[in-house]
Design a protein around this motif. Structure first.
Motif, PDB file in Angstrom:
ATOM      1  N   ILE A 155       0.855  -1.182   0.000  1.00  0.00           N
ATOM      2  CA  ILE A 155       0.000   0.000   0.000  1.00  0.00           C
ATOM      3  C   ILE A 155       0.892   1.234   0.000  1.00  0.00           C
ATOM      4  N   VAL A 156       0.568   2.181  -0.861  1.00  0.00           N
ATOM      5  CA  VAL A 156       1.279   3.462  -0.879  1.00  0.00           C
ATOM      6  C   VAL A 156       0.269   4.573  -0.616  1.00  0.00           C
ATOM      7  N   ASN A 157       0.724   5.606   0.078  1.00  0.00           N
ATOM      8  CA  ASN A 157      -0.169   6.737   0.316  1.00  0.00           C
ATOM      9  C   ASN A 157      -0.138   7.690  -0.875  1.00  0.00           C
ATOM     10  N   LYS A 158      -1.015   8.664  -0.860  1.00  0.00           N
ATOM     11  CA  LYS A 158      -1.146   9.605  -1.980  1.00  0.00           C
ATOM     12  C   LYS A 158       0.155  10.372  -2.231  1.00  0.00           C
ATOM     13  N   ASN A 159       0.862  10.742  -1.150  1.00  0.00           N
ATOM     14  CA  ASN A 159       2.131  11.464  -1.314  1.00  0.00           C
ATOM     15  C   ASN A 159       3.173  10.619  -2.038  1.00  0.00           C
ATOM     16  N   LYS A 160       3.291   9.350  -1.646  1.00  0.00           N
ATOM     17  CA  LYS A 160       4.256   8.473  -2.312  1.00  0.00           C
ATOM     18  C   LYS A 160       3.846   8.238  -3.758  1.00  0.00           C
ATOM     19  N   PHE A 161       2.547   8.084  -4.005  1.00  0.00           N
ATOM     20  CA  PHE A 161       2.060   7.907  -5.378  1.00  0.00           C
ATOM     21  C   PHE A 161       2.445   9.118  -6.231  1.00  0.00           C
ATOM     22  N   ASN A 162       2.208  10.301  -5.721  1.00  0.00           N
ATOM     23  CA  ASN A 162       2.573  11.516  -6.464  1.00  0.00           C
ATOM     24  C   ASN A 162       4.079  11.593  -6.694  1.00  0.00           C
ATOM     25  N   TYR A 163       4.853  11.172  -5.690  1.00  0.00           N
ATOM     26  CA  TYR A 163       6.304  11.127  -5.843  1.00  0.00           C
ATOM     27  C   TYR A 163       6.695  10.155  -6.962  1.00  0.00           C
ATOM     28  N   LEU A 164       6.105   8.965  -6.975  1.00  0.00           N
ATOM     29  CA  LEU A 164       6.417   7.970  -8.008  1.00  0.00           C
ATOM     30  C   LEU A 164       6.032   8.471  -9.396  1.00  0.00           C
ATOM     31  N   LYS A 165       4.883   9.144  -9.493  1.00  0.00           N
ATOM     32  CA  LYS A 165       4.467   9.697 -10.789  1.00  0.00           C
ATOM     33  C   LYS A 165       5.467  10.742 -11.285  1.00  0.00           C
ATOM     34  N   SER A 166       5.995  11.542 -10.378  1.00  0.00           N
ATOM     35  CA  SER A 166       6.917  12.612 -10.766  1.00  0.00           C
ATOM     36  C   SER A 166       8.338  12.122 -10.999  1.00  0.00           C
ATOM     37  N   ASN A 167       8.803  11.197 -10.154  1.00  0.00           N
ATOM     38  CA  ASN A 167      10.214  10.815 -10.171  1.00  0.00           C
ATOM     39  C   ASN A 167      10.492   9.434 -10.735  1.00  0.00           C
ATOM     40  N   GLY A 168       9.468   8.602 -10.824  1.00  0.00           N
ATOM     41  CA  GLY A 168       9.658   7.258 -11.344  1.00  0.00           C
ATOM     42  C   GLY A 168      10.075   6.268 -10.273  1.00  0.00           C
ATOM     43  N   ILE A 169      10.354   5.050 -10.716  1.00  0.00           N
ATOM     44  CA  ILE A 169      10.741   3.938  -9.848  1.00  0.00           C
ATOM     45  C   ILE A 169      12.044   3.371 -10.393  1.00  0.00           C
ATOM     46  N   LEU A 170      13.033   3.223  -9.533  1.00  0.00           N
ATOM     47  CA  LEU A 170      14.310   2.642  -9.952  1.00  0.00           C
ATOM     48  C   LEU A 170      14.238   1.130  -9.755  1.00  0.00           C
ATOM     49  N   ASP A 171      14.328   0.390 -10.856  1.00  0.00           N
ATOM     50  CA  ASP A 171      14.243  -1.071 -10.822  1.00  0.00           C
ATOM     51  C   ASP A 171      15.602  -1.664 -11.171  1.00  0.00           C
ATOM     52  N   SER A 172      15.980  -2.724 -10.470  1.00  0.00           N
ATOM     53  CA  SER A 172      17.302  -3.332 -10.680  1.00  0.00           C
ATOM     54  C   SER A 172      17.448  -3.949 -12.070  1.00  0.00           C
ATOM     55  N   GLN A 173      16.358  -4.392 -12.672  1.00  0.00           N
ATOM     56  CA  GLN A 173      16.417  -5.030 -13.993  1.00  0.00           C
ATOM     57  C   GLN A 173      16.231  -4.027 -15.119  1.00  0.00           C
ATOM     58  N   TYR A 174      15.349  -3.053 -14.942  1.00  0.00           N
ATOM     59  CA  TYR A 174      14.962  -2.165 -16.039  1.00  0.00           C
ATOM     60  C   TYR A 174      15.440  -0.722 -15.881  1.00  0.00           C
ATOM     61  N   GLY A 175      16.045  -0.394 -14.752  1.00  0.00           N
ATOM     62  CA  GLY A 175      16.518   0.973 -14.564  1.00  0.00           C
ATOM     63  C   GLY A 175      15.394   1.889 -14.128  1.00  0.00           C
ATOM     64  N   LEU A 176      15.499   3.166 -14.510  1.00  0.00           N
ATOM     65  CA  LEU A 176      14.499   4.146 -14.115  1.00  0.00           C
ATOM     66  C   LEU A 176      13.235   3.958 -14.946  1.00  0.00           C
ATOM     67  N   CYS A 177      12.127   3.720 -14.260  1.00  0.00           N
ATOM     68  CA  CYS A 177      10.840   3.482 -14.915  1.00  0.00           C
ATOM     69  C   CYS A 177       9.889   4.613 -14.554  1.00  0.00           C
TER      70      CYS A 177
END
Length: 158
Positions: free
Chosen positions: A94-116
């Motif tokens: 579960i992620v809160n709205k703030n973390k969701f907004n952060y992910l939308k703006s900054n992306g997710i760093l994945d070990s296999q695919y890099g910055l998503c």
């Protein structure tokens, strides 16, 4: 880690009623009420997750944030769905709205695919059934849009 086997089939819209009748004749039980599902998918700049999925490569991943609009479940779920030769499994937090907004703006760093970064938003209706140990879900009213946040570039005077 609990793996599951998934099989996805396409049924022509004109045959969905026949398929539901078939399920009913087999005493299939509906396990959840129909609900709307909304997902925001993430991928890298080369769309490698999408390409790996289309080509059926393993191991591969799908990263998404999912929610269920209009339901009692108001949570946002960060899900990583991994496909391997052993089967598929999913992690979910579960992620809160703030973390969701952060992910939308900054992306997710994945070990296999890099910055998503967010790339595709999908919304659809799903109904769930079960017979023995087999879960069947039917999705319809599927719509999607590419996620492309508006970037404002200030007008600079030279």
């Amino acid at each position: 880690m609990s793996f599951r086997i998934e099989e996805k089939l396409t049924i022509d819209n004109s045959r969905v009623v026949d398929f539901k009748s078939f399920l009913h004749s087999k005493s299939v039980k509906q396990i959840y009420q129909r609900r709307k599902i909304e997902s925001l998918y993430f991928d890298n700049i080369n769309y490698d997750m999408y390409t790996d999925s289309i080509e059926g490569l393993t191991p591969r991943k799908k990263i998404r944030v999912r929610n269920y609009p209009g339901s009692k479940d108001n949570n946002l779920y960060l899900e990583v769905k991994i496909s391997s030769v052993e089967g598929r499994f999913k992690t979910r937090e579960i992620v809160n709205k703030n973390k969701f907004n952060y992910l939308k703006s900054n992306g997710i760093l994945d070990s296999q695919y890099g910055l998503c970064k967010p790339c595709l938003s999908i919304i659809y209706d799903r109904v769930y059934f079960k017979i023995n140990d087999v879960r069947i879900s039917i999705d319809n009213n599927i719509s999607y849009k590419f996620f492309n946040p508006i970037i404002v570039i200030p007008n600079r005077k030279m």
